[in-house]
Structure formats: structure tokens, C-alpha cells
Scaffold this active site. Structure first.
Site, PDB file in Angstrom:
ATOM      1  CB  CYS A 119      -0.921  -0.225   1.245  1.00 49.42           C
ATOM      2  SG  CYS A 119      -2.063  -1.286   1.144  1.00 49.42           S
ATOM      3  CG  HIS A 260      -3.216   3.376   1.965  1.00 43.89           C
ATOM      4  ND1 HIS A 260      -3.890   2.986   0.736  1.00 43.89           N
ATOM      5  CD2 HIS A 260      -3.173   2.526   2.951  1.00 43.89           C
ATOM      6  CE1 HIS A 260      -4.279   1.480   1.257  1.00 43.89           C
ATOM      7  NE2 HIS A 260      -3.799   1.261   2.416  1.00 43.89           N
ATOM      8  CG  ASN A 290      -6.238  -0.807   1.844  1.00 42.87           C
ATOM      9  OD1 ASN A 290      -6.022  -0.620   0.563  1.00 42.87           O
ATOM     10  ND2 ASN A 290      -6.025  -1.385   3.030  1.00 42.87           N
TER      11      ASN A 290
HETATM   12  O1  UT7 Z   1      -3.901  -1.104   3.668  1.00 40.87           O
HETATM   13  C1  UT7 Z   1      -2.679  -1.290   4.562  1.00 40.87           C
HETATM   14  C2  UT7 Z   1      -2.901  -0.863   6.103  1.00 40.87           C
HETATM   15  N1  UT7 Z   1      -4.040  -1.381   6.500  1.00 40.87           N
HETATM   16  C3  UT7 Z   1      -4.635  -0.831   7.596  1.00 40.87           C
HETATM   17  O2  UT7 Z   1      -4.276   0.261   7.957  1.00 40.87           O
HETATM   18  C4  UT7 Z   1      -5.579  -1.584   8.409  1.00 40.87           C
HETATM   19  C5  UT7 Z   1      -5.486  -1.045   9.785  1.00 40.87           C
HETATM   20  N2  UT7 Z   1      -6.355  -1.892  10.895  1.00 40.87           N
HETATM   21  C6  UT7 Z   1      -7.695  -1.697  10.959  1.00 40.87           C
HETATM   22  O3  UT7 Z   1      -8.201  -0.688  10.166  1.00 40.87           O
HETATM   23  C7  UT7 Z   1      -8.647  -2.032  11.877  1.00 40.87           C
HETATM   24  O4  UT7 Z   1      -7.727  -2.719  12.812  1.00 40.87           O
HETATM   25  C8  UT7 Z   1      -9.521  -3.174  11.281  1.00 40.87           C
HETATM   26  C9  UT7 Z   1     -10.752  -2.311  10.643  1.00 40.87           C
HETATM   27  C10 UT7 Z   1      -9.020  -4.137  10.497  1.00 40.87           C
HETATM   28  C11 UT7 Z   1     -10.224  -3.829  12.487  1.00 40.87           C
HETATM   29  O5  UT7 Z   1     -10.801  -2.827  13.503  1.00 40.87           O
HETATM   30  P1  UT7 Z   1     -10.652  -2.971  15.111  1.00 40.87           P
HETATM   31  O6  UT7 Z   1     -11.417  -1.832  15.608  1.00 40.87           O
HETATM   32  O7  UT7 Z   1      -9.043  -3.075  15.250  1.00 40.87           O
HETATM   33  O8  UT7 Z   1     -11.132  -4.307  15.567  1.00 40.87           O
HETATM   34  P2  UT7 Z   1     -10.550  -5.544  16.034  1.00 40.87           P
HETATM   35  O9  UT7 Z   1      -9.733  -6.337  15.045  1.00 40.87           O
HETATM   36  O10 UT7 Z   1      -9.940  -5.226  17.284  1.00 40.87           O
HETATM   37  O11 UT7 Z   1     -11.884  -6.497  16.526  1.00 40.87           O
HETATM   38  C12 UT7 Z   1     -12.706  -6.083  17.200  1.00 40.87           C
HETATM   39  C13 UT7 Z   1     -13.934  -7.177  17.247  1.00 40.87           C
HETATM   40  C14 UT7 Z   1     -13.303  -8.575  17.459  1.00 40.87           C
HETATM   41  O12 UT7 Z   1     -14.103  -9.340  18.019  1.00 40.87           O
HETATM   42  P3  UT7 Z   1     -13.842  -9.861  19.590  1.00 40.87           P
HETATM   43  O13 UT7 Z   1     -12.598 -10.413  19.463  1.00 40.87           O
HETATM   44  O14 UT7 Z   1     -13.678  -8.359  20.309  1.00 40.87           O
HETATM   45  O15 UT7 Z   1     -15.188 -10.487  19.928  1.00 40.87           O
HETATM   46  C15 UT7 Z   1     -13.339  -9.232  15.988  1.00 40.87           C
HETATM   47  O16 UT7 Z   1     -13.639 -10.545  15.882  1.00 40.87           O
HETATM   48  O17 UT7 Z   1     -14.613  -7.173  15.995  1.00 40.87           O
HETATM   49  C16 UT7 Z   1     -14.447  -8.585  15.496  1.00 40.87           C
HETATM   50  N3  UT7 Z   1     -14.511  -8.169  14.038  1.00 40.87           N
HETATM   51  C17 UT7 Z   1     -15.787  -8.113  13.208  1.00 40.87           C
HETATM   52  N4  UT7 Z   1     -16.960  -8.126  13.818  1.00 40.87           N
HETATM   53  C18 UT7 Z   1     -17.951  -8.172  12.659  1.00 40.87           C
HETATM   54  C19 UT7 Z   1     -13.605  -8.236  13.062  1.00 40.87           C
HETATM   55  N5  UT7 Z   1     -14.048  -8.006  11.825  1.00 40.87           N
HETATM   56  C20 UT7 Z   1     -15.222  -8.252  12.069  1.00 40.87           C
HETATM   57  C21 UT7 Z   1     -16.146  -7.800  10.900  1.00 40.87           C
HETATM   58  N6  UT7 Z   1     -17.683  -8.162  11.422  1.00 40.87           N
HETATM   59  N7  UT7 Z   1     -16.086  -7.664   9.707  1.00 40.87           N
END
Ligand code: UT7
Length: 336
Positions: A119, A260, A290
Site C-alpha cells: 500500500c 492511503h 482499501n
Molecule cells: O492497507 C494496509 C494498511 N492497513 C490498515 O491500515 C488496516 C489497519 N487496521 C484496521 O483498520 C482495523 O484494525 C480493522 C478495521 C482491521 C479492525 O478494526 P478494530 O477496531 O481494530 O477491530 P478488532 O480487530 O480489534 O476486532 C474487534 C472485534 C473482534 O471481536 P472480539 O474478539 O472483540 O469478540 C473481531 O472478531 O470485532 C470482530 N470483527 C468483526 N465483527 C464483525 C472483526 N472483523 C469483523 C467484521 N464484522 N467484519
């Protein structure tokens, strides 16, 4: 024209173009595939929909259309191009996709090669391209960012499949009488290389007694999202600040920030860290998700074509992602 102090030629960013596939995949569509919802995806990422290449559609074609549009805005033809750099992590040929784009575009004079930095690929490619112009080797360079991460997505993994989309974007750089490009900084840190990867896997192929080779294939995209999130909100504004400071430019002087597009929360966090109004940070993540190396030209094109950006306006471009890698560039937009 040559800078009297540095003896380097000036570089301007003279055109931008984009191309997107027709197929629209909404959050509601994804909720039929995995345990997710429009509410979760919108509130955690800002993404509402993304574009996905259909079977049989070509990323090379998408890249070629974006390149054509950028050349048209710059008032140049494919035959003017001395160098074509294709930033992609998803080429249609592991040996590289740049020469196929060169061929489809008709850039017969150009030398063409791929550059892979995920990216951050578009920023790394712009920085690379600028060096060829500054040293006087080339006058007109086309930088294309094109990715089809949908081809490497695990559609059963809700933590990644909701994030990515396919697109291509391109920018023309030219040797100029006055400076457009002001400066850039690039960074890499392999310690985080496993936080975001499409890893190659190998299986042994016995050849003859005592000798074996291996056959490789790639797995689907895997990401430690929260780790990459923490990296992005700390490293990106920090590098933008350093790059601006080096050139005695304050964040308020910049007309538009073209970052990005990974997550609206990251864009908002950068605006907050730089203490600038969030409207200065361009966004289209809601509509395209993305798009990896395509995201920066994709969002730059929107401001350029809607006249939100005028020639000579100060802009910041910044990319970040797998590697880990990140980079920031400050420039004056357009031909002036
Ligand atoms: O392009 C390269 C650069 N990439 C990035 O910059 C991506 C950076 N990361 C992010 O944007 C975020 O970390 C994400 C959008 C990927 C995830 O958001 P988050 O607020 O960090 O969520 P998390 O990974 O901490 O997950 C929170 C909860 C989890 O459940 P538990 O363990 O709390 O029960 C996940 O399993 O949300 C759950 N979860 C979902 N729930 C519904 C993860 N994905 C989903 C989903 N739908 N699609």
C-alpha cells in the site's frame, strides 16, 4: 530547468487518472457471506462498498485506462513516456505487469518495470520516478498504482474480506521549469513483516534420488489489523510532520492531504494529530475501500477533476502498509 543549488532538474505532477471495475460489492452483500453487518463495517472502517474485478476482467486493462486518463489530463501522449513504473502487489504475471501495460497503452519508447511496496507502492514509485527526472535521465514518467486484492482475499475471513477493493490510478511526472515536487521521506521496518502478508508457501517436489525442488503458491491475505492500525496512526502523522518541517511548511499551509485509504478512523486520527480540519484529508474510502497501491491517485483524481485542487496548491501524499513500509511526499500540484 536545473536547481542552481542542488544541480537537480525540477519535477511537476502534471496529470492524474483513475479506473475502477463496474461490479459493486456492498456491506450488505458481505453480510450474506460472513458474520458481519453494515453497522460494524461502517463504524469501524467507514467503508460502505468496494469495487471487485469480475472473472475474466483484467487488471492490466484497468491500469492502462488509468494511465491513458492521466496522460490526457497532462496533455501528453503515450509516445511521450520515457519511463513507466507499475506499483502493484498483484501483477497478472509474477515476472511483472508493467510491460503488458506499456504494450496496451502504446508507450513504445518507454522502459517499463514493476515496483512492489504494497500500500506504500504508489509513494515509493513516485519517489523513484522523481529521481530519474531530477538527474536528467528522463523527462516524462508515468507512475501507475494498480491492485486487485480481491483475487487474494479469503472470503471466509470477516476480519479482512470487508476491507479491500480493486482499482487503478496513475500520475504523470514531468521535468519542469519550476519546482512542483518539494520533498519526500520513505521508511521500512521488517519487524512488522508478518503483520500483513500474502505469504508464499512451498511444497516439496522430489526430482531424483537425493534431490528435491519445491513448488510455490501464494496463500490468501492475512493481517494483524490492530497492530497495523497502531503503527499507522503513530508513524504516518509523524513522518508527514517531519517531511513538512524539513521544508519549513506548516500543516495548515497544505491545501489537501491524499493518504492511503485504509480506514476512515486512521484518516481522522491523522487530521487530529496534525491539528488540521478533517475536510483537508481527502477521503473516498466509503466508496472504494482499501485499494492498496491505487488508493492515493484514486482520491487525488477526485479533487483534481472537481476543481477542489488548483495548480500550485500545496499537497501531501502519504502511503503505509505491508513491509511494514510508509512514505510521505510534499509537492505543489499540477503544471504551472
Ligand atoms: O492497507 C494496509 C494498511 N492497513 C490498515 O491500515 C488496516 C489497519 N487496521 C484496521 O483498520 C482495523 O484494525 C480493522 C478495521 C482491521 C479492525 O478494526 P478494530 O477496531 O481494530 O477491530 P478488532 O480487530 O480489534 O476486532 C474487534 C472485534 C473482534 O471481536 P472480539 O474478539 O472483540 O469478540 C473481531 O472478531 O470485532 C470482530 N470483527 C468483526 N465483527 C464483525 C472483526 N472483523 C469483523 C467484521 N464484522 N467484519
Amino acid at each position: 530547468m536545473i536547481d542552481k543549488d542542488t544541480k537537480l532538474a525540477f519535477v511537476q505532477l502534471t496529470g492524474v487518472g483513475k479506473a475502477i471495475p463496474d461490479q459493486v460489492l456492498t456491506n450488505d452483500h458481505l453480510a450474506t457471506l460472513v458474520a458481519t453487518s453494515d453497522e460494524w463495517i461502517s463504524s469501524r472502517t467507514g467503508i460502505k462498498q468496494r469495487r471487485v474485478l469480475a472473472p475474466g476482467q483484467s487488471l492490466t486493462k484497468l491500469a492502462t485506462i488509468a494511465a491513458h486518463n492521466a496522460l490526457q489530463q497532462a496533455g501528453r501522449s503515450a509516445l511521450d513516456v520515457d519511463l513507466l513504473i507499475l506499483a502493484t502487489s498483484t501483477p497478472e504475471d509474477l515476472f511483472g505487469g508493467a510491460t503488458r501495460v506499456q504494450q496496451e497503452l502504446g508507450a513504445a519508447r518507454a522502459v517499463a518495470f514493476d515496483l512492489t511496496a504494497a500500500c506504500s507502492g504508489f509513494i515509493f514509485a513516485l519517489a523513484t520516478a522523481s529521481q530519474y527526472i531530477q538527474t536528467g535521465k528522463y523527462q516524462t514518467v508515468l507512475v501507475i498504482g494498480a491492485d486487485a486484492l480481491s483475487r487474494w482475499t479469503d472470503w471466509t475471513d470477516r476480519t479482512t474480506c470487508v476491507l479491500f477493493g480493486d482499482a487503478a490510478g496513475a500520475v504523470v511526472l514531468e521535468s519542469a521549469a519550476t519546482p512542483g515536487l518539494i520533498g519526500f521521506e520513505l521508511r521500512s521496518d521488517g519487524i512488522g513483516s508478518e503483520d500483513l502478508a500474502i505469504a508464499s508457501q512451498t511444497e516439496p517436489i522430489p526430482l531424483t534420488t537425493g534431490i528435491a525442488a519445491s513448488r510455490a503458491h501464494f496463500s490468501t491475505l492475512a493481517m494483524n489489523g490492530s497492530q497495523v492500525y497502531r503503527f499507522a496512526v503513530a508513524a504516518v502523522p509523524d513522518l508527514i510532520q517531519k517531511t513538512l518541517l524539513q521544508h519549513d511548511i506548516s500543516p495548515e499551509q497544505v491545501k489537501g492531504y491524499f493518504l492511503h485509504q485504509a480506514n476512515q478512523r486512521i484518516l481522522d486520527a491523522v487530521a487530529q494529530r496534525l491539528n488540521i480540519p478533517s475536510e483537508r484529508v481527502a477521503t473516498n474510502v466509503a466508496r472504494y475501500g482499501n485499494t492498496s497501491s491505487a488508493s492515493i491517485p484514486l482520491v487525488l483524481e477526485e479533487w483534481s477533476s472537481s476543481d477542489r485542487l488548483q495548480p500550485e496548491d500545496l499537497i501531501v501524499l502519504a502511503g503505509f502498509g505491508a513491509g511494514l513500509s510508509w512514505g510521505a511526499m510534499v509537492a505543489r500540484w499540477g503544471r504551472f
